[in-house]
Design an enzyme around this catalytic site. Structure first.
Site, PDB file in Angstrom:
ATOM      1  N   ARG A 197     -10.287 -11.371   2.091  1.00 19.89           N
ATOM      2  CA  ARG A 197     -11.154 -12.420   1.536  1.00 19.89           C
ATOM      3  C   ARG A 197     -10.473 -13.785   1.567  1.00 19.89           C
ATOM      4  O   ARG A 197     -11.135 -14.812   1.629  1.00 19.89           O
ATOM      5  CB  ARG A 197     -11.585 -12.023   0.117  1.00 19.89           C
ATOM      6  CG  ARG A 197     -10.462 -11.852  -0.850  1.00 19.89           C
ATOM      7  CD  ARG A 197     -10.863 -11.062  -2.085  1.00 19.89           C
ATOM      8  NE  ARG A 197     -10.886  -9.621  -1.834  1.00 19.89           N
ATOM      9  CZ  ARG A 197     -11.220  -8.703  -2.742  1.00 19.89           C
ATOM     10  NH1 ARG A 197     -11.575  -9.071  -3.956  1.00 19.89           N
ATOM     11  NH2 ARG A 197     -11.205  -7.424  -2.439  1.00 19.89           N
TER      12      ARG A 197
ATOM     13  N   LYS B 238       0.841  -1.203   0.000  1.00 22.45           N
ATOM     14  CA  LYS B 238       0.000   0.000   0.000  1.00 22.45           C
ATOM     15  C   LYS B 238       0.870   1.245   0.000  1.00 22.45           C
ATOM     16  O   LYS B 238       2.002   1.205   0.490  1.00 22.45           O
ATOM     17  CB  LYS B 238      -0.849   0.026   1.288  1.00 22.45           C
ATOM     18  CG  LYS B 238      -1.983  -0.957   1.347  1.00 22.45           C
ATOM     19  CD  LYS B 238      -2.735  -0.801   2.681  1.00 22.45           C
ATOM     20  CE  LYS B 238      -3.876  -1.785   2.799  1.00 22.45           C
ATOM     21  NZ  LYS B 238      -4.964  -1.573   1.832  1.00 22.45           N
TER      22      LYS B 238
HETATM   23  N1  BES Z   1      -8.080  -3.711   4.543  1.00 24.56           N
HETATM   24  C1  BES Z   1      -8.262  -3.291   3.194  1.00 24.56           C
HETATM   25  C2  BES Z   1      -9.563  -2.527   2.987  1.00 24.56           C
HETATM   26  C3  BES Z   1      -9.629  -1.179   3.656  1.00 24.56           C
HETATM   27  C4  BES Z   1      -9.174  -0.054   2.988  1.00 24.56           C
HETATM   28  C5  BES Z   1     -10.151  -1.050   4.921  1.00 24.56           C
HETATM   29  C6  BES Z   1      -9.244   1.182   3.611  1.00 24.56           C
HETATM   30  C7  BES Z   1     -10.227   0.175   5.543  1.00 24.56           C
HETATM   31  C8  BES Z   1      -9.782   1.292   4.905  1.00 24.56           C
HETATM   32  C9  BES Z   1      -8.287  -4.500   2.262  1.00 24.56           C
HETATM   33  O1  BES Z   1      -7.519  -5.585   2.671  1.00 24.56           O
HETATM   34  C10 BES Z   1      -7.737  -4.062   0.957  1.00 24.56           C
HETATM   35  O2  BES Z   1      -6.616  -3.674   0.905  1.00 24.56           O
HETATM   36  N2  BES Z   1      -8.570  -4.117  -0.066  1.00 24.56           N
HETATM   37  C11 BES Z   1      -8.185  -3.708  -1.366  1.00 24.56           C
HETATM   38  C12 BES Z   1      -8.732  -4.688  -2.361  1.00 24.56           C
HETATM   39  C13 BES Z   1      -8.220  -4.472  -3.760  1.00 24.56           C
HETATM   40  C14 BES Z   1      -6.780  -4.846  -3.837  1.00 24.56           C
HETATM   41  C15 BES Z   1      -9.043  -5.328  -4.694  1.00 24.56           C
HETATM   42  C16 BES Z   1      -8.768  -2.329  -1.603  1.00 24.56           C
HETATM   43  O3  BES Z   1      -9.908  -2.076  -1.230  1.00 24.56           O
HETATM   44  O4  BES Z   1      -8.049  -1.486  -2.139  1.00 24.56           O
HETATM   45 ZN    ZN Z   2      -5.505  -5.398   2.006  1.00 21.70          ZN
END
Ligand code: BES
Ligand code: ZN
Ligand code: ZN
Length: 495
Positions: free
Chosen positions: A353, A279
């Site tokens: 997931r 990230k």
């Molecule tokens: N934990 C994150 C989702 C999230 C983002 C929660 C911001 C709270 C605040 C999750 O694991 C994630 O990173 N999801 C990705 C999925 C994508 C790679 C398809 C996302 O939402 O960017």
């Molecule tokens: Zn994630």
């Protein structure tokens, strides 16, 4: 904090602060306030007439040494429009009152119940709101914390026969309120402290207090079972993964009969760096709360163990840390899940997931007949619904309808998103049964579609709490930080 009920006339109650909610309509037609004006010898009347005190929800006005009252201070709190007033607003109002009480270092407060909700429900949400408002997220501040928390709270309703109802409501509110704060304190805890191992330790400690049996599956146990999508996430971290399983201690074991068994499954990523699909650093610190769903499950289970759930229920928390270590899962890797379905991991940041897939499948092997999962799953859900509603998707429409009906009581808003079969296309893989991400469209739904693959024919509800798990701004009734979203929703479902 001690909660007590009193049917005394409010002007007679001895305390540091008397809280009196006032509806917007009452600024014009003050008949309902005549007794108040009389007992304050007109002070409240002139305050209202001056227009200095606004009756919008959460506005307050503090009056010192109100003549004619035994309380040392009188706090008027805006309750908004009477016809829009509901139990969720009453809960917030109690939170606002307690935060005002603390800011003037009151030890005892009395809250006058107004509005026409059943006393039991009112008592319950007042206790929940008071505890919610009392929580602070300064877990690691070393300076001497001022002892300014409230010690006693009287709920006043001039209803002499209401003592039993009120006591039952206060008790439930106290249990659920404390469970919510437990979930908040876990989500606020930094990831160097709340590792998966510590999460399991805390669950064991909470379980001892509340009456939960806690079982913890270790990496080797999970490997033997074949939980490879869960283990794939843990590979990049030195912290070992844990699968925490919660059962209510004296709830009778599932008999041969077809009695339902609910399973709550909460995402427990103690830190989500994204893994190899790392990230950006901006706001990455918020990812210490990527276990908020797991915390909500532990909170709800601890509350249910102390109350009387209508059905049998178990809790599962897959707890892992998602880091990009030398042995980390890489984009393109393929793993076989517990259920036997294979997954191509395109993006290691879609890790929630992956751990939920194996936990859902495992819940079914434990005999779950209804699955309810809760996870900070997608940024896409935040784009869709912001921080107002959590996303709700699933295959059990009856359960979802019931959960939505509970929202005005729990104050946790849920909004259903569709789950048509057509969305499944997005996660087709060339090499495996599915891939773990879709394209940019409908990200909250395609994530749910992925989870659905592991629920098979078991009725299931999925809550995406990515937008609602943290409060970045703070509210008059709550400190900034974790919200504990889901504890009340899950507990209420089984009550
Ligand atoms: N934990 C994150 C989702 C999230 C983002 C929660 C911001 C709270 C605040 C999750 O694991 C994630 O990173 N999801 C990705 C999925 C994508 C790679 C398809 C996302 O939402 O960017
Ligand atoms: Zn994630
Ligand atoms: Zn995550």
């Amino acid at each position: 904090m001690r909660f007590e009920y009193s049917s005394q006339f409010y002007a007679e109650v001895v305390c540091d602060l008397l809280v009196y909610p006032i509806f917007e309509e009452e600024t014009k037609d003050a008949k309902t306030l005549e007794a108040l004006h009389k007992s304050t010898r007109g002070v409240t009347k002139s305050v209202l007439e001056s227009g200095e005190f606004k009756t919008e929800l959460h506005r307050t006005c503090l009056i010192h040494k109100p003549a004619g009252m035994k309380a040392s201070r009188l706090l008027l709190v805006g309750a908004g429009k009477k016809k829009e007033f509901n139990l969720a607003k009453l809960r917030e109002l109690a939170g606002t009152a307690v935060r005002s009480a603390r800011s003037v270092s009151c030890k005892s407060a009395a809250f006058l119940r107004r509005g026409s909700h059943p006393l039991r429900d009112a008592a319950r949400v007042v206790a929940e709101g008071v505890l919610y408002g009392s929580y602070e997220s300064d877990l690691h501040k070393t300076r001497e914390k001022e002892e300014r928390h409230l010690e006693r709270l009287f709920l006043i309703a001039e209803k002499p026969a209401g003592a039993r109802e009120a006591a039952a409501g206060l008790r439930r509110g106290e249990i659920v309120g404390n469970a919510t704060n437990l979930a908040r304190s876990l989500a606020d805890e930094p990831s160097n402290i709340l590792t998966p191992t510590q999460f399991a330790e805390r669950a064991i400690a909470v379980g001892k207090e509340a009456g939960l049996e806690v079982e913890v599956l270790e990496r080797e146990d999970m490997a033997k079972l074949g939980m490879n999508t869960l283990l794939a996430v843990a590979r990049g971290s030195a912290e070992p993964p844990k699968l925490i399983i919660l059962r209510i201690a004296n709830q009778k074991r599932r008999s041969k009969s077809k009695s339902p068994l609910y399973a709550f499954i909460g995402k427990g990523v103690t830190f989500d760096s994204g893994g190899i699909s790392i990230k950006p650093s901006e706001k990455m610190e918020d990812m210490k709360a990527d276990m908020a769903g797991g915390a909500a499950v532990l909170g709800a289970m601890s509350a249910l163990a102390q109350l009387e759930p209508k059905h049998q229920v178990i809790g599962l928390i897959p707890a892992v840390e998602n880091l990009p270590g030398g042995r980390a899962t890489k984009p393109g890797d393929v793993v076989k899940s517990l259920l036997g379905k294979t997954v191509e991991i395109i993006n290691t940041d879609a890790e929630g997931r992956l751990i939920m897939a194996d936990a859902l499948a495992y819940a079914r092997t434990l005999g779950a007949t209804h699955l309810v999962d809760i996870a900070t799953l997608t940024g896409a859900c935040i784009i869709a619904l912001g921080s107002v509603n959590a996303g709700m998707m699933g295959t059990d429409q009856m359960l979802m309808d019931m959960m939505r009906r509970n929202c005005s009581l729990t104050g946790e808003k849920l909004w259903q998103l569709p789950l048509d079969e057509d969305y499944r296309k997005a996660i087709r893989s060339e090499i495996a049964d599915m891939k773990n991400v879709g394209n940019r469209q409908a990200g909250a739904i395609t994530a749910a579609k992925f989870l659905q693959e592991f629920t098979e024919d078991t009725p299931w509800v999925h809550l995406d709490i990515a937008g609602v798990d943290l409060d970045h701004d703070g509210r008059p009734f709550a400190a900034k930080g974790a919200t504990g979203f889901g504890v009340r929703t899950l507990a209420q479902l089984l009550l």
